[in-house]
Design a protein around this motif. Structure first.
Motif, PDB file in Angstrom:
ATOM      1  N   THR C 137       0.813  -1.209   0.000  1.00  0.00           N
ATOM      2  CA  THR C 137       0.000   0.000   0.000  1.00  0.00           C
ATOM      3  C   THR C 137       0.856   1.273   0.000  1.00  0.00           C
ATOM      4  O   THR C 137       1.810   1.394   0.774  1.00  0.00           O
ATOM      5  CB  THR C 137      -0.976   0.025   1.190  1.00  0.00           C
ATOM      6  N   ASN C 181     -12.090  -5.903  -4.706  1.00  0.00           N
ATOM      7  CA  ASN C 181     -12.686  -4.758  -4.026  1.00  0.00           C
ATOM      8  C   ASN C 181     -12.143  -4.587  -2.619  1.00  0.00           C
ATOM      9  O   ASN C 181     -12.787  -4.928  -1.638  1.00  0.00           O
ATOM     10  CB  ASN C 181     -14.207  -4.938  -3.988  1.00  0.00           C
ATOM     11  N   TYR C 182     -10.955  -4.066  -2.533  1.00  0.00           N
ATOM     12  CA  TYR C 182     -10.416  -3.614  -1.247  1.00  0.00           C
ATOM     13  C   TYR C 182      -9.315  -2.620  -1.535  1.00  0.00           C
ATOM     14  O   TYR C 182      -9.093  -2.266  -2.693  1.00  0.00           O
ATOM     15  CB  TYR C 182      -9.995  -4.788  -0.368  1.00  0.00           C
ATOM     16  N   GLU C 183      -8.642  -2.156  -0.511  1.00  0.00           N
ATOM     17  CA  GLU C 183      -7.789  -0.994  -0.698  1.00  0.00           C
ATOM     18  C   GLU C 183      -6.762  -1.187  -1.812  1.00  0.00           C
ATOM     19  O   GLU C 183      -6.580  -0.321  -2.658  1.00  0.00           O
ATOM     20  CB  GLU C 183      -7.076  -0.643   0.613  1.00  0.00           C
ATOM     21  N   GLN C 186      -8.482  -1.063  -5.217  1.00  0.00           N
ATOM     22  CA  GLN C 186      -9.005   0.272  -5.502  1.00  0.00           C
ATOM     23  C   GLN C 186      -7.872   1.263  -5.763  1.00  0.00           C
ATOM     24  O   GLN C 186      -7.969   2.099  -6.670  1.00  0.00           O
ATOM     25  CB  GLN C 186      -9.867   0.744  -4.330  1.00  0.00           C
ATOM     26  N   GLN C 209     -14.866  -3.335 -12.938  1.00  0.00           N
ATOM     27  CA  GLN C 209     -15.450  -4.413 -12.144  1.00  0.00           C
ATOM     28  C   GLN C 209     -14.650  -4.581 -10.855  1.00  0.00           C
ATOM     29  O   GLN C 209     -13.435  -4.708 -10.892  1.00  0.00           O
ATOM     30  CB  GLN C 209     -15.425  -5.725 -12.944  1.00  0.00           C
ATOM     31  N   PHE C 210     -15.366  -4.609  -9.738  1.00  0.00           N
ATOM     32  CA  PHE C 210     -14.704  -4.791  -8.446  1.00  0.00           C
ATOM     33  C   PHE C 210     -15.275  -5.994  -7.707  1.00  0.00           C
ATOM     34  O   PHE C 210     -16.041  -5.838  -6.766  1.00  0.00           O
ATOM     35  CB  PHE C 210     -14.840  -3.531  -7.592  1.00  0.00           C
ATOM     36  N   ALA C 212     -15.624  -9.117  -5.162  1.00  0.00           N
ATOM     37  CA  ALA C 212     -15.150  -9.264  -3.781  1.00  0.00           C
ATOM     38  C   ALA C 212     -13.889 -10.108  -3.765  1.00  0.00           C
ATOM     39  O   ALA C 212     -13.780 -11.092  -4.491  1.00  0.00           O
ATOM     40  CB  ALA C 212     -16.230  -9.906  -2.932  1.00  0.00           C
ATOM     41  N   LEU C 213     -12.967  -9.728  -2.905  1.00  0.00           N
ATOM     42  CA  LEU C 213     -11.694 -10.443  -2.821  1.00  0.00           C
ATOM     43  C   LEU C 213     -11.914 -11.909  -2.458  1.00  0.00           C
ATOM     44  O   LEU C 213     -12.622 -12.230  -1.514  1.00  0.00           O
ATOM     45  CB  LEU C 213     -10.826  -9.786  -1.746  1.00  0.00           C
TER      46      LEU C 213
END
Ligand SMILES: Nc1ncnc2c1ncn2[C@@H]1O[C@H](COP(=O)(O)OP(=O)(O)OP(=O)(O)O)[C@@H](O)[C@H]1O
Ligand SMILES: [Mg+2]
Lengths: 259, 624, 408
Positions: C137, C181-183, C186, C209-210, C212-213
């Motif tokens: 990150t 779909n998480y940090e 994104q 498209q996101f 879910a992980l």
């Protein structure tokens, strides 16, 4: 009139459990509803007590319409009850069960700090004394014989000084001797305090020995009503319900009452 | 929109629905008969996939035909069926009589054990399975390509439904399954060999899970995370369909499959939430699912699992409590920094566990998502401290219980309408929704990165001082909650648990009372979360995860549900086990799972319960 | 599996045994070991963390065999490994334990970003050094960066920038983005959009498209992307999600005639499980260990293979590089004092097997790069082709941006 039930009806899917059930009950009077299994007795009790909402019809309590009110509000208006299968607080002692009713009666259920075990204990013990449970006051309800549990229910129902008692098979599961005692106790309390009692029993001794009036329910419909003598004499009742054993039991009950 | 696209997208959704149904049908059948919500069903699914990627390639080496492929899939499923039998005989058979919560936890122990076993046997790396021969290609549908294998899967689900229906209608085994699902006592009364029926059911359920897993190998690689990702979805399906209802599971699978296929077009970012939202809505509108039937209420009054008699502290207990408090206050003086740190954690967890037992033990409200309120409290504190408001710790610690209470008020409003396993599932759904929101809504919550910089105010920044802050607040909150349990409020809560009918008939507003209790517990958990956040300096979605909720349940279970003070002992004990095993081995989950099972089997009343029982036995012997 | 043998006990025990054996020989380390605490997801993320630990172990053994830490009088290096249960809360507790009970000089590690951020913040609060190794990150060295936190691996921004550099030449305009779909997903998507918009005029995103992980609905996702008719796809999925996505996309022809640019896919951790489904020609960042023939890397490759009977992963390389970076750090600081270590680490140059790595002082981000190339199948082995080593120093966040967001 204390209780006036007018044209109650209840359906469960295709089954009509109660149909146009109407009756009145005066203060201090004992009214029995009798009928075979599945006749709709408990259904009727539940509609009066608020556990079930009737499809049509009205329940008037001392002139006030209580139809469809939830049980706790019906109770506030002065209706105490016992259930066919005893409903008590099994994790508590006998006296705590009655204290619980008193806590609710005095609207202190949301009290966060008081010590519940000592709250209204004296009053609760007095009520237990009235139903002969003093000795058992500190025993857990879960340890009691079923007959005693039924008496606990009665004590709980009496705690709120009700105007009307609903008793669905109050003596089921008791020994004959206990039954007579409980019914006598109930009758004497009712008459002394001017409490109306609506009860049902499969035990004909209890019914014919103590009821002032009887309503006979068969498949959801009232087929006869009147004093015990009138009902006993009713031909249809004899046919569809009482049968031979019933008549004999009724006779026996009268003999016992006279003796 | 292009109609061809809609058709293909629908087919994709239906293929997923079909797979989901195969797995969920097993879960729902097992629940119907045994009344156990089998958390390990996802593990069986994972084992199906791993056995699939092991067996199928060997068979394909012999002969590269579809027959060999599907023979391998069936073999894998059969093997998983046998594992299910093993699980029934070794574990489930011993816990049919214990309360739901314990069963759920015992099967969760199996999940942990299987996770580590799989890693030990197959290694930590994802393993992609072979594709099915002759089904590798895409089929042209209205000019779009659709995988042949998914077309095939599309038919497997309905085929399983038909076969299951035949089994239920035409065989004695099936009739017994139906009978047991409808009325468990009746089967016992009929004198059926219950053990055989249950073992057979577990075989069937595990077989279906294994089949579902093995059929997935051409699509997803076998990996160590597939158990928990499928089990939550399978829960959703069985709950929406109605627990125990196979046709219900079918309908629910279709709904979920299509919802996901089209949901991603409209709400690409919140598909996780969507599914749980649907479940919550269904439970609120139809508390027993689309095709489920209400739990037959017990005819006899049974003793509830939870706090029974309340004895006030005797002199002995007072002494112990005083000693504990003194020992607690001495921790920062006597121990090193690490002990103090662990002490802070245990205190925060003890408060959370105590608040949970307030619900479970006193209220009979088995919350499977208590971490939601703990986590929301932590987030409220964290976001207020580091967010635009820059509140000091003091303000944040006021906000934490408020936030926890508020969330509990919102969710609890729906939760308290249900009871038993449906209630547990709804709390789980709300916790998962909360988790998904915090995990995915990175702009506000920081997503999985969470929030850092949540440290105490300057005056409390020394570890020892913060320890005393936590000790003061946690002990005060625990004493207050304990007071409530002994007060009319707590008695009323227990009354509502013992008999809702009786409570209602003496004027108690059961639902509202349960709701208020839920709020109180949520607020206490929120405070615990806030205290925890400041001890870590950071917060993140793991605080809301299922794992955290399970930890809390483990604490009250190991301490003893029936006792008021048990959760406190449990919090310390559970933390100690984790602390002990974690540095020892990479396979500490295996030992944790084993510990859970041992506790369920050996100390069903928990540690404090066991001590109490021992004392009673001693007293009896003296008296006799 | 070889990697499972390394429980903490056996590691520590093995160290002690090695110490006594080697103490006699010339050139071997002597004196009390210098301890470093290493926290990672060894149980829940074993596929990544265990090769990393192997690499570190290899480096540690080599260092101690070669005389230990010269800057500290030849004392041996001891790395104590601890599991973080993949949760920041546990990681922080373990850090505390390592500092108070094991007296480690500083802490290192973390695979998950949230664990890294929590450890970084903890380090800042407690004024101890934290060397974040794997977390990606950007926040770790940007918005949440602090004096005591450093990071080794090329962050999300850097790796995305490497890909944008490689992809912009094609001037493709219509893009689809698919990201978990998480940090991480994104922020990779956001970085990509920002960098591409600057690099390619007319750049547009036709669908995002996101999923879910860990639970991508591959069929539906592929369908939704195809429906938007993009000319190219930027992919951030990895792990099981990636494998499912690739298979579904291959069958449905999603990748035909479309350029795919894919983050991290070339790392052995992610590309090996793709097997014979490995797509051809995706532009990606990664690490092709068997193809890197510099003598230093070759020696590492052989030693790793000999010791663990497995080829190194990206994690192994990273662990190995970090091991030597730690040695260089102590040798430069000549002290175990935190402030001295922080000062020494700022601007520290370490000659790694990937090339020289500098720890940039203004944001504490190292210049360790990544290999950028295209995915391919060599025989049965999924790997990369047409690759080059992209030195991280060319892809760091612009200094002005760093100054704007960093507080300390
Ligand atoms: N909640 C319900 N749903 C569906 N049917 C019901 C329900 N409650 C009662 N019934 C049905 O309504 C009929 C009347 O039931 P009720 O319990 O009132 O009979 P009862 O006269 O009290 O019988 P018993 O003497 O056995 O107590 C029965 O056929 C019963 O099966
Ligand atoms: Mg009845």
């Amino acid at each position: 009139m204390l209780l006036s039930v007018q044209g109650l009806q209840k359906r469960f899917g295709g089954l009509v459990a109660a149909k146009d059930v109407s009756f009145d009950l005066a203060a201090g009077e004992l009214l029995a509803i009798i009928g075979p299994n599945g006749a709709g007795k408990s259904t009727t009790f539940n509609m009066v007590g608020g556990q079930l909402r009737p499809d049509t019809g009205r329940v008037m309590l001392a002139g006030e319409d209580v139809t469809g009110l939830p049980p706790r509000l019906v109770w506030r208006k002065g209706v105490g009850r016992t259930f066919q299968i005893a409903q008590t607080f099994v994790s508590m002692s006998v006296v705590e069960n009655v204290q619980m009713a008193l806590i609710s009666f005095h609207e202190r259920t949301r009290d966060l700090t008081a010590d519940a075990t000592s709250l209204y204990r004296t009053e609760a013990l007095a009520i237990l004394d009235g139903v002969g449970l003093t000795e058992m006051a500190d025993r857990s309800v879960s340890e009691l014989a079923y007959g005693d549990v039924k008496r606990v229910e009665l004590a709980v129902a009496l705690a709120s000084e009700p105007k009307l008692l609903l008793m669905d098979e109050p003596t089921a599961g008791m020994a004959p001797r206990e039954r007579a005692q409980l019914m006598e106790l109930t009758a004497s309390i009712a008459r002394a305090r001017k409490i109306g009692v609506l009860f049902t029993e499969h035990d004909m001794d209890a019914v014919f020995g103590h009821a002032d009036r009887i309503v006979v329910l068969v498949r959801g419909e009232i087929i006869a009503r009147g004093t015990p003598e009138e009902v006993r004499a009713d031909q249809r009742v004899k046919q569809v319900y009482l049968g031979e054993t019933g008549v004999q039991a009724a006779l026996k009950a009268r003999r016992a009452a006279q003796a | 929109m292009d109609p061809a696209f809609i058709v293909v997208q629908a087919l994709s959704g239906l293929a997923n629905a079909s797979s989901l149904f195969i797995i969920s049908s097993g879960l729902t059948i097992v629940f119907g008969v045994t009344r156990i919500v089998n958390f390990a069903h996802g593990s069986l699914y994972m084992l199906g996939a791993y056995l699939g990627i092991t067996i199928v390639p060997r068979l394909l080496d012999i002969d590269r035909t579809p027959t060999m492929f599907f023979a391998g899939v069936l073999l894998a499923a059969l093997a998983v069926g046998l594992i299910g039998v093993l699980m029934e005989v070794l574990l489930l058979r011993r816990i049919y009589k214990v309360p739901e919560l314990f069963q759920l936890l015992a099967t969760f122990g199996v999940v942990l054990i299987v996770q580590d076993l799989v890693q030990k046997i197959w290694g930590p790396v994802d393993i992609a399975g072979p594709r099915a021969p002759s089904l590798r290609h895409g089929i042209q549908i209205m000019g779009q390509r659709f995988p042949a294998y998914e077309m095939f899967l599309l038919f497997v689900g309905p085929a399983v439904l038909v076969l299951l229906t035949l089994l239920m209608q035409k065989t004695r085994f099936g009739v017994l399954i139906r009978a047991a699902t409808q009325d468990r006592e009746m089967v016992g009364a009929l004198g059926v060999n219950q053990a055989m029926l249950f073992t057979g059911t577990l075989f069937l359920g595990a077989f279906l899970a294994g089949l579902g897993g093995a059929l997935q190998i051409p699509r997803v690689p076998a990996n160590g995370h597939m158990d928990l990702s499928i089990i939550t979805e399978a829960f959703v399906v069985t709950v929406i369909g109605g627990m125990g209802s196979v046709p219900g599971a079918f309908v629910a699978s279709l709904i979920i499959g299509l919802l996901q296929a089209f949901g991603i077009l409209i709400f690409p970012k919140i598909t996780l939430v969507l599914v749980f939202l649907l479940m919550a809505v269904v439970l609120v509108v139809k508390p027993w699912g689309l095709m489920g039937r209400p739990e037959a209420t017990a005819n006899r009054a049974v003793l509830p699992e939870g706090i029974l008699s309340l004895k006030p502290f005797g002199t002995g207990e007072r002494l112990v409590a005083a000693l504990v408090v003194v020992a607690l206050l001495a921790v920062p003086l006597m121990g090193d920094a690490y002990k103090t740190k662990v002490g802070i954690e245990i205190l925060a967890f003890a408060l959370a566990a105590f608040s949970l037992n307030f619900l479970v033990g006193a209220g009979g409200i088995v919350s499977f998502g208590h971490a939601a309120y703990f986590g929301i409290g932590a987030y409220a504190a964290g976001l207020l401290v580091v967010g635009p408001l820059k509140l000091p710790m003091e303000g944040a610690l006021v906000a934490a219980p408020l936030a926890g209470g508020l969330a509990a008020a919102l969710f609890g409003y729906f939760v308290v309408r249900l009871s038993g396993i449906y209630l547990a599932m709804l709390t789980l759904a709300f916790a998962q929704i909360t988790y998904a929101v915090f995990f995915q809504w990175a702009e506000v919550t920081g997503g999985d990165n969470g929030v850092v910089g949540v440290w105490p105010s300057a005056w409390a920044s020394s570890r020892s001082v913060y320890f005393y802050v936590v000790a003061l607040l946690a002990v005060a909150a625990i004493v207050f909650l304990r007071r409530i349990i002994y007060a009319p409020f707590g008695y009323t809560l227990r009354a509502a648990r013992d008999s809702a009918n009786r409570a209602d008939a003496i004027g108690i507003d059961v639902r509202t009372h349960r709701w208020l209790s839920f709020i109180v517990a949520g607020a206490a958990a929120g405070l615990a979360g806030g205290l925890y956040a400041f001890s870590k300096g950071s917060i993140d979605p793991t605080l809301i995860s299922i794992g955290m909720s399970v930890d809390f349940l483990m604490m009250i279970l190991s301490g003893g549900l029936q006792t008021v003070m048990g959760p406190l002992v449990g919090a310390g004990f559970f933390h100690a086990i984790k602390d002990f095993f974690m540095p020892l081995t990479d396979f500490w989950r295996f030992f944790l799972g084993l510990s859970i099972i041992v506790i369920v089997l050996a100390f069903p009343r928990g540690l404090v319960g066991a001590v109490d029982a021992g004392r009673e036995a001693l007293a009896h012997r003296r008296a006799g | 599996m070889t990697d499972q043998k390394f429980t903490r006990r056996s590691v520590v025990g093995g160290m002690a045994a090695a110490g006594t054996l080697l103490a006699a020989g010339p050139g071997s380390a002597q004196g009390a070991p210098v301890k470093v605490g290493e926290i990672n997801s060894y149980s829940k993320m074993a596929a990544f963390a265990v090769p990393y630990r192997n690499g570190m172990q290899l480096a540690m053994e080599e260092i101690n065999k070669a005389g230990g830490l010269a800057g500290l009088g030849g004392r041996p290096l001891e790395i104590i490994f601890r599991d973080d249960n993949s949760t920041p809360g546990d990681a922080v507790r373990v850090a505390e334990e390592l500092l108070t009970r094991e007296n480690v000089t500083f802490i290192a590690g973390a695979f998950l970003s949230n664990v890294g951020l929590a450890l970084g913040d903890f380090a800042n609060q407690k004024k101890v050094l934290y060397l974040g190794t794997e977390p990606l990150t950007d926040a770790l060295t940007m918005g949440s960066g602090n004096k005591y936190t450093f990071r080794v691996r090329a962050n999300t921004y850097m790796q995305t920038k490497m890909l944008v550099d490689a992809a912009k030449a094609k001037q493709v305009k219509r893009w689809a983005i698919v990201a978990p779909n998480y940090e991480y997903g994104q922020s990779a998507a956001a970085n990509f959009k920002k960098l591409m918009a600057a690099a390619v005029p007319g750049f547009e995103v036709v669908t995002e498209q996101f999923p879910a992980l860990g639970r991508v609905d591959a069929g539906a996702t592929v369908g939704a992307i195809a429906q938007a008719k993009p000319d190219a796809i930027f992919n951030v999925l990895f792990g099981a999600d990636l494998t499912a996505f690739v298979r579904e996309g291959n069958t449905r022809g999603l990748f035909e005639g479309r350029q795919v640019v894919s983050l991290l896919t070339g790392e052995p951790e992610y590309i090996l499980p793709l097997g014979d489904e490995t797509p051809e020609g995706w532009i990606t960042t990664g690490y092709p260990p068997e193809q890197i023939t510099t003598p230093a890397h070759k020696a590492f490759f052989d030693a790793y293979k000999a010791k663990f009977n497995d080829t190194p992963r990206l994690g192994s390389l990273l662990g190995y590089v970090v091991g030597y970076m730690i040695r260089d750090l102590f040798n430069k600081a000549k002290s175990t004092d935190t402030e001295a270590l922080v000062t020494a680490l700022e601007g520290l140059t370490s000659d790694s097997i990937a090339g020289p790595v500098v720890m940039r002082a203004i944001d504490h981000q190292s210049t360790l790069g990544a290999w950028v190339g295209e995915t391919t199948l060599k025989g049965k082995l999924p790997t990369m082709k047409n690759w080059r080593y992209a030195d991280g120093k060319d892809y760091l966040h612009p200094e002005a941006e760093v100054r704007a967001v960093r507080k300390g």
